[in-house]
Every structure is written in C-alpha cells, then in structure tokens.
Scaffold this active site. Sequence first.
Site, PDB file in Angstrom:
ATOM      1  N   PRO A   1       0.788  -1.222   0.000  1.00  0.00           N
ATOM      2  CA  PRO A   1       0.000   0.000   0.000  1.00  0.00           C
ATOM      3  C   PRO A   1       0.828   1.285   0.000  1.00  0.00           C
ATOM      4  O   PRO A   1       1.884   1.364   0.635  1.00  0.00           O
ATOM      5  CB  PRO A   1      -0.826  -0.098   1.289  1.00  0.00           C
ATOM      6  CG  PRO A   1      -0.156  -1.127   2.115  1.00  0.00           C
ATOM      7  CD  PRO A   1       0.521  -2.070   1.166  1.00  0.00           C
ATOM      8  N   ASN A   2       0.301   2.236  -0.725  1.00  0.00           N
ATOM      9  CA  ASN A   2       0.830   3.609  -0.833  1.00  0.00           C
ATOM     10  C   ASN A   2       2.074   3.728  -1.704  1.00  0.00           C
ATOM     11  O   ASN A   2       2.513   4.842  -2.002  1.00  0.00           O
ATOM     12  CB  ASN A   2       1.084   4.225   0.561  1.00  0.00           C
ATOM     13  CG  ASN A   2      -0.189   4.302   1.369  1.00  0.00           C
ATOM     14  OD1 ASN A   2      -1.181   4.840   0.888  1.00  0.00           O
ATOM     15  ND2 ASN A   2      -0.209   3.747   2.571  1.00  0.00           N
TER      16      ASN A   2
ATOM     17  N   ARG B   1       5.127  10.863  -2.603  1.00  0.00           N
ATOM     18  CA  ARG B   1       4.884  10.527  -1.208  1.00  0.00           C
ATOM     19  C   ARG B   1       6.153  10.749  -0.374  1.00  0.00           C
ATOM     20  O   ARG B   1       7.152  10.046  -0.574  1.00  0.00           O
ATOM     21  CB  ARG B   1       4.503   9.052  -1.170  1.00  0.00           C
ATOM     22  CG  ARG B   1       4.399   8.496   0.195  1.00  0.00           C
ATOM     23  CD  ARG B   1       4.393   6.981   0.152  1.00  0.00           C
ATOM     24  NE  ARG B   1       4.157   6.509   1.478  1.00  0.00           N
ATOM     25  CZ  ARG B   1       4.432   5.296   1.905  1.00  0.00           C
ATOM     26  NH1 ARG B   1       4.937   4.407   1.071  1.00  0.00           N
ATOM     27  NH2 ARG B   1       4.200   4.960   3.139  1.00  0.00           N
TER      28      ARG B   1
ATOM     29  N   TYR C   1      11.211   8.542   0.915  1.00  0.00           N
ATOM     30  CA  TYR C   1      11.111   7.489  -0.101  1.00  0.00           C
ATOM     31  C   TYR C   1      11.751   7.860  -1.447  1.00  0.00           C
ATOM     32  O   TYR C   1      11.759   7.042  -2.363  1.00  0.00           O
ATOM     33  CB  TYR C   1       9.632   7.101  -0.299  1.00  0.00           C
ATOM     34  CG  TYR C   1       9.006   6.532   0.957  1.00  0.00           C
ATOM     35  CD1 TYR C   1       9.330   5.255   1.398  1.00  0.00           C
ATOM     36  CD2 TYR C   1       8.115   7.282   1.724  1.00  0.00           C
ATOM     37  CE1 TYR C   1       8.780   4.734   2.567  1.00  0.00           C
ATOM     38  CE2 TYR C   1       7.548   6.771   2.887  1.00  0.00           C
ATOM     39  CZ  TYR C   1       7.889   5.500   3.300  1.00  0.00           C
ATOM     40  OH  TYR C   1       7.346   4.979   4.451  1.00  0.00           O
TER      41      TYR C   1
ATOM     42  N   ASN D   1       8.061  -5.681  -1.321  1.00  0.00           N
ATOM     43  CA  ASN D   1       8.032  -4.572  -0.372  1.00  0.00           C
ATOM     44  C   ASN D   1       6.595  -4.515   0.146  1.00  0.00           C
ATOM     45  O   ASN D   1       5.722  -3.951  -0.510  1.00  0.00           O
ATOM     46  CB  ASN D   1       8.415  -3.246  -1.041  1.00  0.00           C
ATOM     47  CG  ASN D   1       8.427  -2.113  -0.021  1.00  0.00           C
ATOM     48  OD1 ASN D   1       7.923  -2.261   1.091  1.00  0.00           O
ATOM     49  ND2 ASN D   1       8.998  -0.973  -0.386  1.00  0.00           N
TER      50      ASN D   1
ATOM     51  N   ALA E   1       3.339  -0.979   4.602  1.00  0.00           N
ATOM     52  CA  ALA E   1       2.798  -1.008   5.968  1.00  0.00           C
ATOM     53  C   ALA E   1       2.381  -2.415   6.406  1.00  0.00           C
ATOM     54  O   ALA E   1       2.396  -2.727   7.602  1.00  0.00           O
ATOM     55  CB  ALA E   1       1.614  -0.055   6.076  1.00  0.00           C
TER      56      ALA E   1
ATOM     57  N   GLU F   1      12.950  -9.511   0.783  1.00  0.00           N
ATOM     58  CA  GLU F   1      12.128  -8.414   1.315  1.00  0.00           C
ATOM     59  C   GLU F   1      12.881  -7.097   1.145  1.00  0.00           C
ATOM     60  O   GLU F   1      14.073  -7.014   1.483  1.00  0.00           O
ATOM     61  CB  GLU F   1      11.865  -8.695   2.798  1.00  0.00           C
ATOM     62  CG  GLU F   1      11.044  -7.645   3.518  1.00  0.00           C
ATOM     63  CD  GLU F   1      10.836  -8.013   4.995  1.00  0.00           C
ATOM     64  OE1 GLU F   1      11.283  -9.106   5.440  1.00  0.00           O
ATOM     65  OE2 GLU F   1      10.243  -7.189   5.707  1.00  0.00           O
TER      66      GLU F   1
ATOM     67  N   HIS G   1      12.745  -2.843   1.815  1.00  0.00           N
ATOM     68  CA  HIS G   1      12.168  -1.601   2.343  1.00  0.00           C
ATOM     69  C   HIS G   1      13.030  -0.467   1.809  1.00  0.00           C
ATOM     70  O   HIS G   1      14.261  -0.513   1.937  1.00  0.00           O
ATOM     71  CB  HIS G   1      12.194  -1.577   3.876  1.00  0.00           C
ATOM     72  CG  HIS G   1      11.505  -2.756   4.479  1.00  0.00           C
ATOM     73  ND1 HIS G   1      10.145  -2.834   4.584  1.00  0.00           N
ATOM     74  CD2 HIS G   1      11.999  -3.916   4.969  1.00  0.00           C
ATOM     75  CE1 HIS G   1       9.826  -4.001   5.124  1.00  0.00           C
ATOM     76  NE2 HIS G   1      10.931  -4.678   5.369  1.00  0.00           N
TER      77      HIS G   1
ATOM     78  N   ARG H   1      13.529   4.266  12.095  1.00  0.00           N
ATOM     79  CA  ARG H   1      12.268   5.015  12.154  1.00  0.00           C
ATOM     80  C   ARG H   1      11.479   4.647  13.412  1.00  0.00           C
ATOM     81  O   ARG H   1      12.045   4.143  14.371  1.00  0.00           O
ATOM     82  CB  ARG H   1      11.493   4.768  10.852  1.00  0.00           C
ATOM     83  CG  ARG H   1      12.289   5.219   9.612  1.00  0.00           C
ATOM     84  CD  ARG H   1      11.522   4.994   8.335  1.00  0.00           C
ATOM     85  NE  ARG H   1      10.305   5.807   8.309  1.00  0.00           N
ATOM     86  CZ  ARG H   1       9.347   5.647   7.394  1.00  0.00           C
ATOM     87  NH1 ARG H   1       9.478   4.723   6.449  1.00  0.00           N
ATOM     88  NH2 ARG H   1       8.274   6.416   7.442  1.00  0.00           N
TER      89      ARG H   1
END
Length: 148
Positions: A11-12, A19, A24, A75, A78, A99, A101, A108
């Site tokens: 998502p996003n 964004r 990012y 990825n 969330a 995976e 990110h 964070r």
Amino acid sequence: MRRTVLILNGPNLNLLGTRQPEIYGSETLSDVASRCADLAAQLGLEARFEQSNHEGVLVDLIQDARDGADAIIINPAAYSHTSVAILDALNMFDGPVLEVHISNIHKRETFRHHSFVSGRADGVIAGFGTEGYLLALRRAASLLGAAE
Ligand code: DHK
C-alpha cells in the site's frame, strides 16, 4: 526457459515519487519498474511488477506465484508490520523470497522495526532507497542460478 521474478509492492507505493520524498525518494514506481525490467533482462530473468493497496489482492498474487513465479521480491510496505496473512501466503511459496524496504525501518518509529515477512524472507534489504529492488534482483538471479 527464463526464470520469472514477481516484484510485489504494498500500500501507498503507487504514490512513490510524490509521497514523502525526503523518506522514499523522488523516483516513481513506474521508474522503478522500468529499471527492474532492464536489469532483469540483463540477468536473464523475467520481472513481473505489481502493486496493490489491498492485503487480499497481495495474498492472491502470492498464491498465484506458486505456479507462475520462481522467486518473489516483496516490499509489503505497511503490511510488513501487521500482516500474518501475507506471511502465511509466503510460507506456501517454495522459491526464494527477498524483502525490500526503501527506507531504513530500523531508524524510524518503533512500530516499523518488526516485520512479519522477515520471518519467511531469505534476505532483507532496508535503507538502500529504490536501489534495494535492483540489489534484490541480483540476489534473486544468483539464488536461481540465472546467467549474469
Ligand atoms: C514503506 C512503507 O509504506 C512503510 O509503511 C514501511 C516501507 C516502510 C519502505 O521503506 O519501503 O514502514
């Protein structure tokens, strides 16, 4: 026959580029998709690039990959931090799972430090920006024994 790598985005990430670019970066998801397609071709791989904002759609894509892909780069965005369903789906996939990110989730907020997906992933890349996808593709190629 060319090996297929499914590159899945949660998502996003459809809004990548606009964004929170300070976190990012300024590249769009379609920029990332085309860089991945170019590198995949060089590595002798086929890259399939998908994005969804919906957990169930991501689960369906992972289930379909059992017959349609040799490796998964994901990825989960969330859903990394919340989704047992995505972990369960990945646990039914036999090939390599990598995976990615974009940001360094460990630098964070605390709630981002844990990823359910890492319990299945064969490798995790965090904080390398969108270059992380390319590094994961290189790793997928070596795990699949594809030609460089
Ligand atoms: C992307 C997201 O959307 C966040 O929810 C994750 C991840 C981090 C990334 O760095 O690519 O916490």
